[in-house]
Design an enzyme around this catalytic site. Structure first.
Site, PDB file in Angstrom:
ATOM      1  N   LYS A 242       1.950  -7.135   1.169  1.00 29.38           N
ATOM      2  CA  LYS A 242       1.829  -8.364   1.954  1.00 29.38           C
ATOM      3  C   LYS A 242       0.721  -8.277   2.988  1.00 29.38           C
ATOM      4  CE  LYS A 242       6.241  -7.681   3.911  1.00 29.38           C
ATOM      5  NZ  LYS A 242       6.110  -6.370   4.527  1.00 29.38           N
TER       6      LYS A 242
ATOM      7  N   LYS B  41      -2.957   4.007   4.082  1.00 23.95           N
ATOM      8  CA  LYS B  41      -3.144   3.091   5.218  1.00 23.95           C
ATOM      9  C   LYS B  41      -4.202   3.597   6.184  1.00 23.95           C
ATOM     10  CE  LYS B  41       0.899   0.209   4.918  1.00 23.95           C
ATOM     11  NZ  LYS B  41       1.970  -0.531   5.540  1.00 23.95           N
TER      12      LYS B  41
ATOM     13  N   LYS C 232      -0.884  -1.355  -5.493  1.00 17.54           N
ATOM     14  CA  LYS C 232       0.336  -2.171  -5.414  1.00 17.54           C
ATOM     15  C   LYS C 232       0.100  -3.481  -4.676  1.00 17.54           C
ATOM     16  CE  LYS C 232       2.883  -1.021  -1.241  1.00 17.54           C
ATOM     17  NZ  LYS C 232       3.456  -2.287  -0.821  1.00 17.54           N
TER      18      LYS C 232
HETATM   19  P1  ATP Z   1       2.757  -3.601   4.063  1.00 14.98           P
HETATM   20  O1  ATP Z   1       1.536  -3.809   3.231  1.00 14.98           O
HETATM   21  O2  ATP Z   1       2.656  -4.137   5.438  1.00 14.98           O
HETATM   22  O3  ATP Z   1       3.249  -2.174   4.044  1.00 14.98           O
HETATM   23  P2  ATP Z   1       4.614  -4.233   1.967  1.00 14.98           P
HETATM   24  O4  ATP Z   1       4.309  -5.339   1.049  1.00 14.98           O
HETATM   25  O5  ATP Z   1       4.415  -2.837   1.477  1.00 14.98           O
HETATM   26  O6  ATP Z   1       3.883  -4.495   3.343  1.00 14.98           O
HETATM   27  P3  ATP Z   1       7.098  -3.453   3.265  1.00 14.98           P
HETATM   28  O7  ATP Z   1       7.705  -4.275   4.347  1.00 14.98           O
HETATM   29  O8  ATP Z   1       6.365  -2.210   3.649  1.00 14.98           O
HETATM   30  O9  ATP Z   1       6.148  -4.404   2.381  1.00 14.98           O
HETATM   31  O10 ATP Z   1       8.237  -3.065   2.238  1.00 14.98           O
HETATM   32  C1  ATP Z   1       9.429  -3.842   2.060  1.00 14.98           C
HETATM   33  C2  ATP Z   1      10.096  -3.451   0.759  1.00 14.98           C
HETATM   34  O11 ATP Z   1       9.335  -3.964  -0.346  1.00 14.98           O
HETATM   35  C3  ATP Z   1      10.195  -1.945   0.538  1.00 14.98           C
HETATM   36  O12 ATP Z   1      11.457  -1.648  -0.008  1.00 14.98           O
HETATM   37  C4  ATP Z   1       9.115  -1.651  -0.458  1.00 14.98           C
HETATM   38  O13 ATP Z   1       9.423  -0.527  -1.258  1.00 14.98           O
HETATM   39  C5  ATP Z   1       9.104  -2.925  -1.288  1.00 14.98           C
HETATM   40  N1  ATP Z   1       7.799  -3.162  -1.892  1.00 14.98           N
HETATM   41  C6  ATP Z   1       6.633  -3.310  -1.231  1.00 14.98           C
HETATM   42  N2  ATP Z   1       5.625  -3.556  -2.080  1.00 14.98           N
HETATM   43  C7  ATP Z   1       6.178  -3.543  -3.328  1.00 14.98           C
HETATM   44  C8  ATP Z   1       5.645  -3.731  -4.645  1.00 14.98           C
HETATM   45  N3  ATP Z   1       4.363  -3.975  -4.820  1.00 14.98           N
HETATM   46  N4  ATP Z   1       6.477  -3.671  -5.702  1.00 14.98           N
HETATM   47  C9  ATP Z   1       7.806  -3.434  -5.506  1.00 14.98           C
HETATM   48  N5  ATP Z   1       8.372  -3.239  -4.296  1.00 14.98           N
HETATM   49  C10 ATP Z   1       7.573  -3.285  -3.215  1.00 14.98           C
HETATM   50 MG    MG Z   2       4.740  -1.199   2.840  1.00  9.35          MG
END
Ligand code: ATP
Ligand code: MG
Length: 339
Positions: free
Chosen positions: A208, A123, A205
């Site tokens: 969002k 990040k 990965k």
């Molecule tokens: P950001 O990019 O803002 O970090 P994010 O998509 O990583 O958003 P988070 O809110 O940080 O989402 O994570 C919420 C949950 O989703 C966590 O348990 C995280 O491990 C899971 N998660 C996030 N991205 C993935 C992915 N690509 N595959 C599986 N699980 C995921």
């Molecule tokens: Mg995340």
């Protein structure tokens, strides 16, 4: 005859959270939220879920977008099947003990430990103009989120494994100094769907907060958009559906298909023997549409009803505040703070 009295087994506490940093993705759903719903329906667990809004400001947010994302994310999680009558789903910033415990735990976490966190490295590379202290201490806030509720189990995607390990280390360290204060939590990472990759860049990965929307399948995408994203997914030139080293795009599509349908990789390879990537991509798109489309319809209903959302989070916040206060009081007393 002696009567045996059975004491009921203590229910395990399940805690997990998601950030309102954008629209919930297929990765979030398969990696985490789908398990939240399964665990909610299991009598052995007491589940508690949170919208981790304090985490989100580690990356600069536009005020109006952030506020909209909060409601959208809250409505999305309800649409996935979280029922606040069964599992409170609270808003992190509405429970002040999260911020309080984060400060305290910061003083029991080493700079070296935080420097090793891969999410911080990723990040800070992505947001080189805003490498703030919050981004660095994010895992400490997350440790507090979990430890405040004496959680036994934390359903997460594979990307959060390192942070969960750190939460365990912090809890163990604190308990070692002051005696038993925090439950040392276990991570719960699904076998299928733990790491969904971007459809456009399958070595990173799906996130969002990703700016490349074609790489992410969103819970709010229409059926057509979902299909288009799968059809455009980056693959390779083999034109044969099999799981193999370096086949990042196909491996990712196979993992998604397997997570959604329950088919093994062998079954998928068998079913698509002699067929091209086009057929396979269509099948993955259809399977994902079947899973997400009912969620999207429920989401559209929930998001319109702000009063209902407020009712759900107000009672959840109250519940969470009660539990969290107990832990913060205990923790501060052990350190020596006076009331
Ligand atoms: P950001 O990019 O803002 O970090 P994010 O998509 O990583 O958003 P988070 O809110 O940080 O989402 O994570 C919420 C949950 O989703 C966590 O348990 C995280 O491990 C899971 N998660 C996030 N991205 C993935 C992915 N690509 N595959 C599986 N699980 C995921
Ligand atoms: Mg995340």
């Amino acid at each position: 005859m002696q009567e045996t009295v059975q004491t009921p087994a203590k229910k395990k506490v399940v805690l997990s959270a998601i950030q309102p940093s954008g629209t919930i993705t297929l990765g979030n759903y398969l990696g985490a939220v789908r398990n939240w719903v399964k665990m909610q329906e299991n009598e052995d667990y007491n589940c508690l879920y949170a919208l981790a809004d304090l985490h989100t400001i580690t990356v600069r947010q536009d005020t109006a977008t952030f506020r909209k994302n909060l409601y959208d994310a809250y409505a999305s999680i309800l649409a996935c099947g979280i029922d606040t009558e069964k599992s409170p789903f609270f808003i992190q910033s509405h429970v002040p003990a999260h911020s309080q415990l984060a400060w305290i735990l910061n003083c029991y976490t080493q700079y070296g430990e935080l420097s090793r966190m891969t999410q911080f490295k990723d990040k800070s590379a992505k947001h080189a103009d805003n490498i703030n202290a919050g981004l660095f201490t994010y895992p400490v806030l997350m440790a507090g989120d979990i430890l405040l509720y004496q959680a036994d189990l934390v359903p997460i995607g594979a990307d959060q494994k390192q942070h969960l390990e750190l939460a365990r280390d912090i809890a163990t360290r604190f308990n070692g100094i002051y005696g038993n204060t925090f439950k040392v939590p276990e991570g719960f990472i699904p076998k299928n769907g733990a790491r969904v990759m971007s459809l456009q860049n399958p070595t990173s990965k799906m996130s969002k907060s990703d700016e490349n929307v074609n790489g992410c399948v969103l819970l709010t995408d229409s059926d057509d958009v979902i299909m288009k994203k799968f059809k455009r997914a980056v693959t390779d030139n083999d034109a044969k559906v099999f799981y193999g080293e370096g086949k990042h795009g196909i491996n990712n599509l196979m993992s998604i298909y397997s997570a959604v349908t329950g088919l093994t990789f062998e079954q998928i390879e068998h079913d698509f023997d002699g067929k091209g990537y086009g057929d396979f991509k269509t099948a993955v798109g259809e399977a994902v549409i079947a899973e997400l489309s009912p969620i999207r319809k429920r989401y559209e209903e929930f998001v319109k009803d702000k009063a209902y959302l407020a009712e759900c989070y107000a009672k959840s916040d109250e519940f969470a505040n009660r539990l969290a206060q107990r832990t913060i009081d205990k923790c501060m007393k052990k350190i020596g703070f006076i009331k």
